[in-house]
Motif scaffolding. Structure first.
Motif, PDB file in Angstrom:
ATOM      1  N   GLY A  30      -8.574  11.387  -4.979  1.00 51.95           N
ATOM      2  CA  GLY A  30      -8.151  10.082  -5.472  1.00 51.95           C
ATOM      3  C   GLY A  30      -8.178  10.045  -6.983  1.00 51.95           C
ATOM      4  N   ILE A  82       0.831  -1.201   0.000  1.00 50.50           N
ATOM      5  CA  ILE A  82       0.000   0.000   0.000  1.00 50.50           C
ATOM      6  C   ILE A  82       0.867   1.253   0.000  1.00 50.50           C
ATOM      7  CG2 ILE A  82      -1.565   1.358   1.458  1.00 50.50           C
ATOM      8  CD1 ILE A  82      -2.929  -1.315   2.184  1.00 50.50           C
ATOM      9  N   ASP A  83       1.935   1.250   0.801  1.00 49.82           N
ATOM     10  CA  ASP A  83       2.814   2.414   0.844  1.00 49.82           C
ATOM     11  C   ASP A  83       3.496   2.663  -0.500  1.00 49.82           C
ATOM     12  OD1 ASP A  83       2.157   2.858   3.475  1.00 49.82           O
ATOM     13  OD2 ASP A  83       3.940   1.905   4.297  1.00 49.82           O
ATOM     14  N   THR A 109      -1.518   8.133  -7.729  1.00 50.26           N
ATOM     15  CA  THR A 109      -2.823   7.574  -7.349  1.00 50.26           C
ATOM     16  C   THR A 109      -3.664   8.564  -6.526  1.00 50.26           C
ATOM     17  OG1 THR A 109      -1.758   6.460  -5.470  1.00 50.26           O
ATOM     18  CG2 THR A 109      -2.100   5.164  -7.487  1.00 50.26           C
ATOM     19  N   PHE A 110      -3.077   9.663  -6.119  1.00 47.68           N
ATOM     20  CA  PHE A 110      -3.852  10.754  -5.521  1.00 47.68           C
ATOM     21  C   PHE A 110      -3.167  12.076  -5.840  1.00 47.68           C
ATOM     22  CE2 PHE A 110      -0.697  10.201  -2.201  1.00 47.68           C
ATOM     23  CZ  PHE A 110      -0.518  11.463  -1.658  1.00 47.68           C
ATOM     24  N   ILE A 116      -7.452   6.951  -2.380  1.00 48.71           N
ATOM     25  CA  ILE A 116      -6.946   7.007  -3.762  1.00 48.71           C
ATOM     26  C   ILE A 116      -8.082   6.861  -4.781  1.00 48.71           C
ATOM     27  CG2 ILE A 116      -4.632   6.264  -3.137  1.00 48.71           C
ATOM     28  CD1 ILE A 116      -5.309   3.475  -4.210  1.00 48.71           C
ATOM     29  N   ILE A 153      -8.016   3.779   3.287  1.00 49.11           N
ATOM     30  CA  ILE A 153      -6.836   4.047   2.459  1.00 49.11           C
ATOM     31  C   ILE A 153      -7.154   3.873   0.975  1.00 49.11           C
ATOM     32  CG2 ILE A 153      -5.851   1.697   2.560  1.00 49.11           C
ATOM     33  CD1 ILE A 153      -3.963   5.100   2.623  1.00 49.11           C
ATOM     34  N   VAL A 197       0.342   4.110  -2.915  1.00 45.89           N
ATOM     35  CA  VAL A 197      -0.328   5.370  -2.537  1.00 45.89           C
ATOM     36  C   VAL A 197       0.706   6.474  -2.676  1.00 45.89           C
ATOM     37  CG1 VAL A 197      -1.519   6.624  -0.695  1.00 45.89           C
ATOM     38  CG2 VAL A 197      -1.943   4.179  -1.013  1.00 45.89           C
TER      39      VAL A 197
END
Length: 207
Positions: free
Chosen positions: A129, A109-110, A118-119, A169, A165, A113
């Protein structure tokens, strides 16, 4: 034809309930949609790196200023993001570890994201997002009963975190199939897995 990204995060092999259930989902999905393309990533056996200082320096600086070292720091992240964005639907197998997710899945995930990938951040400091129009199913395996009516419901930091989370995004169309009470005896485990399998078949028919 749809592109499906299937990710497992348990380090266990045949003893992993999340792997077993996510595989059953994919097998049933392929039977119903043989034209779809499936990409698979095994984070449990092949973990991705954790974010480090060069990664942060590269992710928060203009690409045109990157040295070869900074470009290399983001190479895996770029690959993971390209793979993630290429998918239309996601199937995640995620065991519960200490009330939340395994570090293997958090590291993933880190990596994905990432600002401007993605954001985005607008001029007022708001977040938007960039991952839109996609769907996900997250299949979890839990030793105890963390269902909404259980006394342990307040200890479930897994589903709320993942919903938050991924919504951050832009991925908000998420279905959870939670196999609870897997450590509470053979009969309870068998019943819970049967309920999860029924939920899998129901979701495939609806999805």
């Amino acid at each position: 034809m749809a592109n499906i990204l299937h990710i497992d995060s348990s380090p266990r092999s045949e003893r992993s309930h999340s792997r077993e259930l996510s595989k059953e989902f994919i097998t049933a999905w392929k039977a119903a949609h043989p034209e779809d393309a499936i990409a698979y990533r095994d984070l449990g056996r092949h973990p991705v790196p954790h974010v480090d200082e060069p990664w942060i320096a590269a992710a928060f600086s203009p690409p045109e200023t990157h040295t070869p070292e900074l470009a290399e720091a983001l190479r895996i992240s770029d690959e993971l993001i390209d793979e993630f964005l290429a998918a239309d639907r996601y199937v995640f197998g995620v065991p519960m570890y200490n009330l939340n997710i395994p570090s293997t899945f958090k590291a993933y995930i880190d990596q994905i994201v990432r600002v401007n990938k993605t954001f985005a951040v607008d001029a007022q400091g708001g977040y938007k997002g960039l991952v839109e129009g996609k769907k996900a199913v997250i299949i979890t395996a839990r030793g105890g009963n963390f269902s909404p009516t259980s006394p342990l419901a307040a200890y479930d930091f897994q589903e709320p975190y993942l919903r938050t989370i991924f919504a951050f995004i832009g991925l908000t169309d998420i279905q959870f199939i939670n196999a609870n009470s897997l450590n509470e005896g053979d009969a309870t485990r068998t019943e819970s897995l049967a309920e999860a399998r029924t939920a899998i078949q129901d979701l495939i028919a609806q999805w």
